[in-house]
Design an enzyme around this catalytic site. Structure first.
Site, mmCIF file in Angstrom:
data_model
loop_
_atom_site.group_PDB
_atom_site.id
_atom_site.type_symbol
_atom_site.label_atom_id
_atom_site.label_comp_id
_atom_site.label_asym_id
_atom_site.label_seq_id
_atom_site.Cartn_x
_atom_site.Cartn_y
_atom_site.Cartn_z
ATOM 1 C CG HIS A 145 -15.461 -126.382 -22.430
ATOM 2 N ND1 HIS A 145 -14.451 -125.794 -23.159
ATOM 3 C CD2 HIS A 145 -16.453 -125.450 -22.352
ATOM 4 C CE1 HIS A 145 -14.808 -124.576 -23.499
ATOM 5 N NE2 HIS A 145 -16.021 -124.342 -23.032
ATOM 6 C CE LYS A 166 -15.925 -121.925 -19.931
ATOM 7 N NZ LYS A 166 -16.869 -121.556 -20.999
ATOM 8 C CG ASP A 184 -10.592 -124.502 -24.623
ATOM 9 O OD1 ASP A 184 -11.815 -124.340 -24.518
ATOM 10 O OD2 ASP A 184 -10.063 -125.036 -25.609
ATOM 11 N NE ARG A 249 -33.599 -113.498 -3.159
ATOM 12 C CZ ARG A 249 -34.440 -112.580 -2.700
ATOM 13 N NH1 ARG A 249 -35.730 -112.821 -2.711
ATOM 14 N NH2 ARG A 249 -33.980 -111.443 -2.216
#
Length: 344
Positions: A145, A166, A184, A249
């Site tokens: 998916h 998305k 999808d 980070r």
């Protein structure tokens, strides 16, 4: 994970017919026989009756050498060797160079229900093409998916919870001139030796679902240049609701996401109100291109900061300073250094 353990001979005929140029001389109802190995086999000594190492689940390829051998010996001797050969319940035979099969071969193939195919291609060319095609058809596969896009030539697989955005991000990327591969449901497969390729399922190909708008045909809306049929997956981009302490980070941690046993680099993008996600995804692609060229901006910056810390604290020399500070230690000092104006 799903694995296609076998491929019917009929599917090989239907797949990529222009590349293989196969025609059926006779099938005798045997096109449902199964090929389970991507490697082909040339019979060689098997035509003389030595069939110990004949693998029935491989495609048997007969070229000029095999056909000339059968024609050069007596029909009785040829029939004896072919009888033992065909008794192995072969999946299929393929003749190359457009050669005519010797009569004993066709008779015994009919008797044992073995499909006989033919191609005008040279033997070496046909073997290369059919092996590559069988590797694709028999390779491990799975459905994921997500959304697969081609951004600046880099295959990015977007993953995340349902409704995270998305498809909307992918649509924005298409508007920027990039290309959609699958929305999808992404069908992924391994291509030797260890690369992962993705494509849309036949039902979903070139379509996208946007909530509130429904199903869109990207080809009709933006043209054929906005889509492609398949793409190698080079980076997985996870869109998620992460807390500040949950992501890297500096970008120096080697995060991976396994697909069919192959580790793919993973980049996590935390979602925040007002962030331009499609722009960030595009930067991920650009940064990956730099990494392909051996340029890792995050690690270069880490080494620069580690050297600065070591020199200012006097704990190490410039030559070994990068080894003295871990990525997490460096990350913890960046904010203070920047706020003091010590890092340019």
């Amino acid at each position: 994970m799903r694995r296609d353990a076998a491929v019917e001979v009929s599917r090989l005929l239907a797949e990529d017919s222009a590349a293989l140029q196969l025609e059926t001389l006779s099938d005798w109802g045997g096109l449902e026989r199964l090929l389970t190995r991507p490697r082909i086999q040339k019979p060689g000594l098997a035509l003389s009756g030595f069939v110990k190492h004949v693998y029935a689940d491989r495609l048997q390829v007969l070229g000029l050498t095999e056909v000339d051998y059968l024609l050069s010996i007596g029909e009785t001797e040829a029939r004896a060797g072919l009888e033992a050969y065909c008794k192995r319940k072969l999946a299929a035979m393929a003749l190359t160079r457009g050669l005519e099969p010797p009569p004993p071969l066709m008779e015994l193939a009919r008797e044992h229900g073995i499909p006989v195919l033919r191609t005008p291609l040279m033997t070496s060319s046909f073997i290369s093409r059919v092996t590559r095609r069988l590797e694709e058809l028999l390779s491990p596969r799975a459905n994921i998916h997500g959304v697969l896009v081609d951004v600046l030539g880099v295959g990015l697989l977007l993953i995340g919870r349902s409704g995270v955005g998305k498809s909307e991000a992918a649509l924005d990327l298409v508007l920027r001139g990039h290309r959609l591969v699958a929305d999808d449901v992404v069908e992924v497969m391994i291509r030797p030796p260890d690369t992962i390729w993705g494509a849309a399922t036949q039902l979903h190909q070139h379509h996208m679902e946007i909530r509130g708008m429904g199903i869109l045909n990207i080809t009709h809306l933006f043209g054929v240049a906005a889509v492609r049929d398949n793409k190698k997956i080079e980076v997985v981009v996870e869109l998620s609701d992460l807390h500040e302490d949950d992501y890297d980070r500096l970008g120096t941690e080697n995060n991976n996401w396994p697909i069919l046993g192959v580790d793919i680099p993973l980049v996590r993008i935390p979602l925040r109100a007002g962030r331009n996600i499609s722009s960030l995804i595009e930067v991920v692609a650009r940064n990956q291109i730099l990494k392909f060229r051996g340029i890792d901006s995050a690690r270069e910056f880490q080494e620069k900061i580690a050297t600065h810390i070591a020199m200012t604290t006097g704990t190490a020399t410039p030559s070994d300073a990068p080894e003295e500070a871990s990525p997490r230690q460096v990350s913890g000092q960046i904010t203070g250094l920047v706020s003091l104006g010590e890092v340019e």
